[in-house]
Design a protein around this motif. Structure first.
Motif, PDB file in Angstrom:
ATOM      1  N   SER A  13     -13.833   4.954 -31.502  1.00  0.00           N
ATOM      2  CA  SER A  13     -14.080   5.230 -32.915  1.00  0.00           C
ATOM      3  C   SER A  13     -14.103   6.741 -33.156  1.00  0.00           C
ATOM      4  N   GLY A  14     -13.836   7.118 -34.384  1.00  0.00           N
ATOM      5  CA  GLY A  14     -13.862   8.522 -34.757  1.00  0.00           C
ATOM      6  C   GLY A  14     -13.220   8.739 -36.103  1.00  0.00           C
ATOM      7  N   THR A  15     -13.286   9.970 -36.578  1.00  0.00           N
ATOM      8  CA  THR A  15     -12.744  10.321 -37.884  1.00  0.00           C
ATOM      9  C   THR A  15     -11.255  10.613 -37.793  1.00  0.00           C
ATOM     10  N   VAL A  16     -10.496  10.090 -38.755  1.00  0.00           N
ATOM     11  CA  VAL A  16      -9.055  10.327 -38.833  1.00  0.00           C
ATOM     12  C   VAL A  16      -8.704  10.725 -40.269  1.00  0.00           C
ATOM     13  N   PRO A  17      -7.632  11.485 -40.460  1.00  0.00           N
ATOM     14  CA  PRO A  17      -7.157  11.761 -41.826  1.00  0.00           C
ATOM     15  C   PRO A  17      -6.213  10.652 -42.279  1.00  0.00           C
ATOM     16  N   ILE A  18      -6.317  10.255 -43.531  1.00  0.00           N
ATOM     17  CA  ILE A  18      -5.350   9.303 -44.097  1.00  0.00           C
ATOM     18  C   ILE A  18      -4.910   9.822 -45.455  1.00  0.00           C
ATOM     19  N   PRO A  19      -3.704   9.458 -45.893  1.00  0.00           N
ATOM     20  CA  PRO A  19      -3.255   9.870 -47.234  1.00  0.00           C
ATOM     21  C   PRO A  19      -3.836   8.922 -48.277  1.00  0.00           C
ATOM     22  N   GLY A  20      -4.738   9.414 -49.098  1.00  0.00           N
ATOM     23  CA  GLY A  20      -5.357   8.570 -50.107  1.00  0.00           C
ATOM     24  C   GLY A  20      -4.531   8.502 -51.379  1.00  0.00           C
ATOM     25  N   GLN A  21      -5.187   8.109 -52.465  1.00  0.00           N
ATOM     26  CA  GLN A  21      -4.511   7.972 -53.746  1.00  0.00           C
ATOM     27  C   GLN A  21      -3.884   9.304 -54.140  1.00  0.00           C
ATOM     28  N   GLY A  22      -2.634   9.242 -54.626  1.00  0.00           N
ATOM     29  CA  GLY A  22      -1.940  10.442 -55.048  1.00  0.00           C
ATOM     30  C   GLY A  22      -1.476  11.337 -53.917  1.00  0.00           C
ATOM     31  N   GLY A  23      -1.564  10.830 -52.673  1.00  0.00           N
ATOM     32  CA  GLY A  23      -1.149  11.641 -51.529  1.00  0.00           C
ATOM     33  C   GLY A  23      -2.203  12.598 -51.030  1.00  0.00           C
ATOM     34  N   ASP A  24      -3.413  12.576 -51.618  1.00  0.00           N
ATOM     35  CA  ASP A  24      -4.488  13.444 -51.153  1.00  0.00           C
ATOM     36  C   ASP A  24      -4.908  13.056 -49.740  1.00  0.00           C
ATOM     37  N   GLU A  25      -5.046  14.032 -48.857  1.00  0.00           N
ATOM     38  CA  GLU A  25      -5.557  13.729 -47.524  1.00  0.00           C
ATOM     39  C   GLU A  25      -7.073  13.619 -47.581  1.00  0.00           C
ATOM     40  N   ILE A  26      -7.598  12.488 -47.120  1.00  0.00           N
ATOM     41  CA  ILE A  26      -9.047  12.283 -47.088  1.00  0.00           C
ATOM     42  C   ILE A  26      -9.464  11.872 -45.690  1.00  0.00           C
ATOM     43  N   ALA A  27     -10.737  12.015 -45.410  1.00  0.00           N
ATOM     44  CA  ALA A  27     -11.267  11.594 -44.122  1.00  0.00           C
ATOM     45  C   ALA A  27     -11.582  10.103 -44.157  1.00  0.00           C
ATOM     46  N   ALA A  28     -11.434   9.468 -43.012  1.00  0.00           N
ATOM     47  CA  ALA A  28     -11.792   8.058 -42.869  1.00  0.00           C
ATOM     48  C   ALA A  28     -12.340   7.847 -41.467  1.00  0.00           C
ATOM     49  N   TYR A  29     -13.245   6.899 -41.341  1.00  0.00           N
ATOM     50  CA  TYR A  29     -13.837   6.586 -40.041  1.00  0.00           C
ATOM     51  C   TYR A  29     -13.165   5.333 -39.506  1.00  0.00           C
ATOM     52  N   LEU A  30     -12.516   5.471 -38.359  1.00  0.00           N
ATOM     53  CA  LEU A  30     -11.749   4.381 -37.750  1.00  0.00           C
ATOM     54  C   LEU A  30     -12.450   3.880 -36.495  1.00  0.00           C
ATOM     55  N   ALA A  31     -12.559   2.570 -36.358  1.00  0.00           N
ATOM     56  CA  ALA A  31     -13.045   1.941 -35.125  1.00  0.00           C
ATOM     57  C   ALA A  31     -12.044   0.860 -34.754  1.00  0.00           C
ATOM     58  N   ARG A  32     -11.513   0.949 -33.523  1.00  0.00           N
ATOM     59  CA  ARG A  32     -10.454   0.005 -33.147  1.00  0.00           C
ATOM     60  C   ARG A  32     -10.638  -0.490 -31.716  1.00  0.00           C
ATOM     61  N   PRO A  33     -10.464  -1.789 -31.505  1.00  0.00           N
ATOM     62  CA  PRO A  33     -10.509  -2.340 -30.148  1.00  0.00           C
ATOM     63  C   PRO A  33      -9.361  -1.779 -29.306  1.00  0.00           C
ATOM     64  N   LEU A  34      -9.583  -1.684 -27.993  1.00  0.00           N
ATOM     65  CA  LEU A  34      -8.561  -1.154 -27.100  1.00  0.00           C
ATOM     66  C   LEU A  34      -7.567  -2.217 -26.651  1.00  0.00           C
ATOM     67  N   ALA A  35      -7.951  -3.479 -26.693  1.00  0.00           N
ATOM     68  CA  ALA A  35      -7.058  -4.546 -26.246  1.00  0.00           C
ATOM     69  C   ALA A  35      -5.816  -4.596 -27.133  1.00  0.00           C
ATOM     70  N   ALA A  36      -4.687  -4.967 -26.538  1.00  0.00           N
ATOM     71  CA  ALA A  36      -3.402  -4.913 -27.233  1.00  0.00           C
ATOM     72  C   ALA A  36      -3.117  -6.130 -28.105  1.00  0.00           C
ATOM     73  N   GLU A  37      -3.883  -7.206 -27.966  1.00  0.00           N
ATOM     74  CA  GLU A  37      -3.586  -8.433 -28.714  1.00  0.00           C
ATOM     75  C   GLU A  37      -3.654  -8.170 -30.225  1.00  0.00           C
ATOM     76  N   PRO A  38      -2.744  -8.784 -31.000  1.00  0.00           N
ATOM     77  CA  PRO A  38      -2.756  -8.609 -32.453  1.00  0.00           C
ATOM     78  C   PRO A  38      -4.071  -9.084 -33.062  1.00  0.00           C
ATOM     79  N   ARG A  39      -4.512  -8.380 -34.075  1.00  0.00           N
ATOM     80  CA  ARG A  39      -5.803  -8.701 -34.695  1.00  0.00           C
ATOM     81  C   ARG A  39      -5.796  -8.259 -36.156  1.00  0.00           C
ATOM     82  N   GLY A  40      -6.706  -8.827 -36.915  1.00  0.00           N
ATOM     83  CA  GLY A  40      -6.832  -8.469 -38.323  1.00  0.00           C
ATOM     84  C   GLY A  40      -7.577  -7.169 -38.518  1.00  0.00           C
TER      85      GLY A  40
END
Length: 254
Positions: A13-40
């Motif tokens: 987990s950690g902070t990542v930049p994403i392009p928000g509304q109108g192309g503005d770069e905003i911060a977002a907190y991402l947490a993702r499993p390491l396993a490769a299986e597809p998930r929602g």
């Protein structure tokens, strides 16, 4: 030294930049499993007090349960780099998060999740307090697979005089609801009061929408918040079970 040999329940987990509304770069907190299986994936919408540690913990909780999860900082533009309290104060001074901006930020967060290599293409949204209203808004305007509204106020009623910001009702969007909706509310809450959730339930029933609402006796606003006096363990435990059952049915790979 012992090594982790099974990555099925590990995540990063950690902070990542994403392009928000109108192309503005905003911060977002991402947490993702390491396993490769597809998930929602799950887009987490924080409460009005802001992009805080409590909601980062909620985002990590979804990753620990096997979901890709991201929480966009909805107040980032109001005070980039500020702590959650200062950013939330700046956002309130600016009138709150505009609905159009919220829609664009959720669209961007959902696209980010769908673009991850272990995404199964399904994305839901969950929000708390103001985020609950925003989850309903997103469910009516963004292509999502499931939505959870945790005690979101001002869906059917306007915010009262003296409230920190003016928030208009959005019940008029109900005919456009695009995905199944789960609502979790407290019987002792004033925003929304039980009468407001009953009104929304009646509207959605008349429209033939797929939804389920649950109201907990003895619980008020913010009953999920473990760091606040409003926390109600029985309601929160039951609520979490319903959230994971709901997302399990609508976001997991068949």
């Amino acid at each position: 030294m012992n090594e982790i040999i099974d990555s099925s329940d590990t995540f990063t987990s950690g902070t990542v930049p994403i392009p928000g509304q109108g192309g503005d770069e905003i911060a977002a907190y991402l947490a993702r499993p390491l396993a490769a299986e597809p998930r929602g994936g799950v887009v987490v919408l924080h409460h009005m007090p802001g992009y805080d540690e409590a909601h980062k913990e909620i985002t990590r909780k979804f990753a620990a349960h096997g979901y890709l999860a991201i929480m966009p900082n909805l107040h980032f533009r109001d005070a980039p780099g500020a702590d959650p309290d200062d950013a939330a104060a700046a956002n309130r001074a600016n009138g709150g998060v505009p609905d159009a901006r919220l829609v664009g930020d959720v669209e961007a967060a959902a696209a980010y999740l769908r673009g991850m290599p272990n995404s199964n293409g399904k994305v839901g949204v969950i929000g708390y307090c103001s985020g609950g209203r925003q989850a309903f808004l997103a469910a009516c305007t963004v292509d999502l697979d499931a939505a959870v509204d945790c005690y979101g106020a001002f869906v059917t009623a306007h915010s009262p005089d003296g409230f920190p910001i003016a928030v208009p009702p959005i019940v008029g969007l109900a005919p456009e609801l695009r995905c199944p909706l789960l609502g979790l509310f407290g019987a002792d809450d004033k925003f929304p009061a039980p009468g407001e959730t009953a009104e929304l339930s009646a509207v959605l029933t008349e429209l033939g929408k797929e939804f389920e609402f649950h109201t907990y006796e003895g619980a008020g606003h913010a009953f999920f918040s473990t760091n606040r006096p409003a926390y109600r363990p029985e309601a929160a435990v039951s609520g979490w079970a319903r959230v994971f059952d709901f997302f399990g049915r609508h976001l997991n790979t068949p």
